[in-house]
Design a protein around this motif. Structure first.
Motif, PDB file in Angstrom:
ATOM      1  N   VAL A 153     -26.810 -34.102  33.428  1.00 16.27           N
ATOM      2  CA  VAL A 153     -25.760 -34.667  32.579  1.00 16.27           C
ATOM      3  C   VAL A 153     -26.088 -36.142  32.411  1.00 16.27           C
ATOM      4  O   VAL A 153     -26.429 -36.817  33.380  1.00 16.27           O
ATOM      5  N   HIS A 175     -23.956 -33.114  28.233  1.00 11.30           N
ATOM      6  CA  HIS A 175     -24.539 -32.035  29.044  1.00 11.30           C
ATOM      7  C   HIS A 175     -25.785 -31.505  28.356  1.00 11.30           C
ATOM      8  O   HIS A 175     -25.700 -30.804  27.352  1.00 11.30           O
ATOM      9  N   ARG A 179     -30.056 -23.502  36.158  1.00 11.12           N
ATOM     10  CA  ARG A 179     -28.635 -23.147  36.165  1.00 11.12           C
ATOM     11  C   ARG A 179     -28.298 -22.356  37.433  1.00 11.12           C
ATOM     12  O   ARG A 179     -27.294 -22.607  38.086  1.00 11.12           O
ATOM     13  N   ILE A 190     -18.869 -18.277  31.002  1.00 12.43           N
ATOM     14  CA  ILE A 190     -19.128 -19.712  30.868  1.00 12.43           C
ATOM     15  C   ILE A 190     -19.913 -19.948  29.589  1.00 12.43           C
ATOM     16  O   ILE A 190     -21.010 -19.413  29.407  1.00 12.43           O
ATOM     17  N   THR A 217     -21.971 -22.271  27.198  1.00  7.95           N
ATOM     18  CA  THR A 217     -22.712 -23.532  27.187  1.00  7.95           C
ATOM     19  C   THR A 217     -23.349 -23.704  25.816  1.00  7.95           C
ATOM     20  O   THR A 217     -23.335 -22.798  24.988  1.00  7.95           O
ATOM     21  N   ASP A 218     -23.902 -24.864  25.601  1.00  3.44           N
ATOM     22  CA  ASP A 218     -24.438 -25.212  24.290  1.00  3.44           C
ATOM     23  C   ASP A 218     -25.762 -24.509  24.018  1.00  3.44           C
ATOM     24  O   ASP A 218     -26.681 -24.679  24.814  1.00  3.44           O
ATOM     25  N   GLU A 252     -18.626 -25.822  28.783  1.00  4.45           N
ATOM     26  CA  GLU A 252     -19.079 -27.148  29.174  1.00  4.45           C
ATOM     27  C   GLU A 252     -18.657 -28.154  28.095  1.00  4.45           C
ATOM     28  O   GLU A 252     -18.569 -27.797  26.915  1.00  4.45           O
ATOM     29  N   ALA A 268     -19.995 -28.414  24.217  1.00  3.56           N
ATOM     30  CA  ALA A 268     -20.791 -27.241  23.842  1.00  3.56           C
ATOM     31  C   ALA A 268     -20.393 -26.743  22.454  1.00  3.56           C
ATOM     32  O   ALA A 268     -19.206 -26.701  22.120  1.00  3.56           O
ATOM     33  N   ILE A 327     -12.187 -26.646  29.989  1.00  2.68           N
ATOM     34  CA  ILE A 327     -13.503 -27.277  29.882  1.00  2.68           C
ATOM     35  C   ILE A 327     -13.866 -27.769  31.275  1.00  2.68           C
ATOM     36  O   ILE A 327     -13.045 -28.410  31.946  1.00  2.68           O
ATOM     37  N   THR A 331     -16.866 -29.602  33.727  1.00  5.10           N
ATOM     38  CA  THR A 331     -18.146 -30.299  33.758  1.00  5.10           C
ATOM     39  C   THR A 331     -19.099 -29.534  34.676  1.00  5.10           C
ATOM     40  O   THR A 331     -18.679 -28.759  35.536  1.00  5.10           O
ATOM     41  N   ARG A 332     -20.365 -29.792  34.484  1.00  7.90           N
ATOM     42  CA  ARG A 332     -21.379 -29.069  35.256  1.00  7.90           C
ATOM     43  C   ARG A 332     -21.226 -29.340  36.763  1.00  7.90           C
ATOM     44  O   ARG A 332     -21.449 -28.474  37.590  1.00  7.90           O
ATOM     45  N   MET A 339     -18.535 -27.183  38.153  1.00 11.53           N
ATOM     46  CA  MET A 339     -18.626 -25.774  37.764  1.00 11.53           C
ATOM     47  C   MET A 339     -18.624 -24.823  38.963  1.00 11.53           C
ATOM     48  O   MET A 339     -17.871 -23.847  39.009  1.00 11.53           O
TER      49      MET A 339
END
Lengths: 312, 292
Positions: free
Chosen positions: B45, B52, B60, B197, B199-200, B220, B223, B260, B262-263, B266
């Motif tokens: 991040v 992110h 991951r 989850i 993610t982008d 995230e 994303a 939402i 954050t990593r 998570m």
């Protein structure tokens, strides 16, 4: 006024000659011309390319969901709305009698003519359309009505409001719920089966396609734009993606091809409607042989069996 | 020996730039340069703007699972080319390239692990493998993970990062949407928790199937998540898209996701929610199985 595609020009010519001969009252000429027409039709439609079949699937004179519903359902009532946000005119719902059996029909409806096209959003549903479909499917389950899904859409609508209201969630939810719906279900692609927007009403005990319909993960134009960087390569994309009824039946991804007349539903609506009705009734008779549990197990097995991979 | 020559000799003794780890990372959002170790410590991040960055599936898994707990399943499922698909390149060639790039046969890695002691089935997408696209192998692997969750009475976590269905498998890939969703119906009937989850990016056929079927759906920050691609929407409506359209924050505002996360938060969030939703902590069983 009938619409002719480019490869139907030979047919158009003879159609016009016949009309002319009829005005003149020349019965003999009509007789000869009709023989020629039969030959020309068989020549034209027996050797269609994939791309020509795609054009037929999108043919503006093709029967739409409402044509099938009006032709097949007796004493029917239209039911509206998702009970939450709106009534999406791109998806229609009817209950009535089909060959004497109580039936729910849920279909994607393209509009005919500019005004209707706009009203029906060119057959591209919003999330409320899929939620309406699910509401009606659940009602059918509650009252033990078999369901006939009629698929005909370029795709779920790609727009701001559709995203805001959860297009993804609406489609996903239908896939999950229709997979375990405890009532008999038959889905038929009658024209365009465009991606997730088609599949959202395409999870059923039997999935079939009309002879001149297509079912694809993305429109050939979209596929060409992404993979070829050139939307004009749509003909290549159509062939490569194997989206016609013949292709998909050959790949065992659908259960049957409905016996639409060779000349296509756009030239012979009545026969196309009858063929679809016959397929639905035959399918129900087969499904009648199964208990609820057997039918649901078989549906699950079939959905899960799809996939091409190797295990090393 | 001239100075230039000495210099070039020194340079030659250093490894070529392509082999050396890149010590500096540029944030694609705020363009800041930072040292790679700092970025790694912060879960990839951006320390400056909180962006992110996309990460590999392996990374991951490392960030989400308890150290050494992950056991991969079904890595032996190999894609085939059912349609002999050729666009500008053949599908076979594209698979080979993706395999070479990622060392994997598919865009998902599936297995079991513990997350703060909670045993789960974990499915993680790798965007680097053909844009994280959903094909037959991916669909089958997800279904097997779901079936393992049901058999072992465990929760399921799927981390999506995908452009959608894999066009080269055409209708085969489309039907993976219903395949995975049907299997999730069974997981729901077994009352087992599923955390999705996002993610982008999470788009198209992945978004419109298992990704939006979580009991809890988290995304995230920032994303991009949606059904239709932004280019297609723009073309269809013939207008510009509003600021922040299809971003995680937009989804939360419209009631489409639960939260939402954050990593950095998570792992704890997933573990806490799994416990709250009743997934059993079976780390003892898990260790026994590892020994067997």
């Amino acid at each position: 006024m009938a619409t002719y595609l480019e490869f139907e020009n030979g047919i158009k010519q003879i159609d016009e000659d016949i009309a002319g001969a009829k005005i003149k009252g020349d019965a003999h000429a009509v007789e000869i011309l009709e023989k020629n027409l039969a030959k020309e039709i068989s020549k034209t439609y027996k050797n269609l390319s994939e791309y020509q079949k795609l054009q037929l699937a999108r043919h503006p004179d093709r029967p739409y969901a409402l044509d099938y519903i009006r032709g097949l359902l007796k004493e029917s009532y239209e039911v509206h709305g998702d009970r939450n946000f709106a009534d999406d005119a791109a998806i229609v719902g009817y209950i009535g009698y089909l060959a004497g059996r109580k039936t729910m029909i849920i279909g994607e409806q393209k509009g005919r003519g500019t005004k209707n096209k706009i009203k029906r959003n060119f057959g591209m549903p919003h999330p409320e359309g899929y939620r309406k479909a699910l509401r009606l499917a659940k009602m059918a389950e509650k009252f033990n009505l078999p369901i006939l899904f009629l698929i005909d859409t370029p795709g779920a609508y790609p727009g701001i409001a559709a995203e805001e209201r959860g297009q993804s969630e609406a489609i996903a939810k239908n896939l999950l719920e229709l997979s375990r719906l405890n009532t008999q279900s038959v889905a038929v692609v009658i024209g365009e089966g465009g991606s997730g927007g088609a599949l959202a009403i395409g999870v059923a005990d039997r999935v079939a396609m009309m002879r001149y319909s297509v079912f694809s993960v993305i429109s050939p134009e979209g596929c060409a734009a992404i993979l070829w960087n050139d939307p004009s390569k749509q003909e290549n994309a159509t062939k490569a993606m194997k989206i016609t009824a013949d292709d998909l039946y050959g790949l065992k991804l659908i259960d049957a091809i409905v016996d639409e007349p060779l000349v296509g539903g756009h030239r012979d609506k009545e026969s196309a409607i009858k063929a679809l009705g016959d397929y639905f009734i035959t399918s129900l008779k087969e499904l009648d042989q199964l208990s609820d549990q057997e039918r649901m197990d078989k549906r699950y097995e079939k959905i899960l069996s799809i996939g091409a991979y190797e295990e090393r | 020996m001239g100075f230039a020559e000495i210099f070039s000799k020194i340079r030659k003794t250093q490894s070529a730039p392509s082999e050396a780890p890149s010590h500096w990372v540029k944030c694609s959002a705020c363009q800041s340069l930072m040292y790679y170790k700092e970025v790694e410590q912060r879960f990839n991040v951006c320390p400056k703007c909180g962006f992110h960055m996309r990460i590999s599936a392996t990374k991951r898994i490392e960030q989400l699972s308890d150290e050494g707990s992950f056991v991969e399943f079904d890595a032996n499922l190999i894609p085939v080319d059912p349609l002999k698909f050729v666009d500008k390149k053949s599908y076979k060639k594209r698979i080979e390239e993706a395999e070479e790039k990622t060392g994997k046969h598919s865009s998902v890695i599936c297995g079991t692990c513990t997350i703060e002691g909670v045993k789960v089935q974990l499915v993680v997408f790798d965007f680097a493998f053909m844009g994280g696209s959903l094909g037959s192998v991916e669909g089958e692997k997800i279904v097997r993970a779901i079936h393992r969750a049901i058999a072992d009475k465990e929760g399921l976590v799927i981390v999506s990062a995908s452009g959608g269905a894999r066009m080269q498998e055409s209708t085969f890939s489309l039907l993976q949407m219903s395949k995975t969703s049907a299997a999730l119906a069974k997981l729901a009937e077994a009352k087992l928790p599923y955390i999705s989850i996002l993610t982008d990016p999470t788009m198209g056929g992945v978004s419109a199937s298992f990704a939006f079927l979580g009991d809890i759906i988290m995304a995230e920050p920032g994303a991009l998540v949606g059904f239709a691609g932004q280019r297609v929407i723009k073309q269809t409506i013939g207008a510009d898209l509003p600021e922040g359209f299809q971003k995680a924050e937009f989804l939360l505002e419209h009631g489409l996701i639960d939260m939402i996360v954050t990593r950095e938060e998570m792992k704890k969030t997933v573990a806490d929610l799994m416990k709250l939703l009743g997934a059993h902590c079976k780390s003892d069983d898990f260790e026994l199985r590892l020994k067997a």
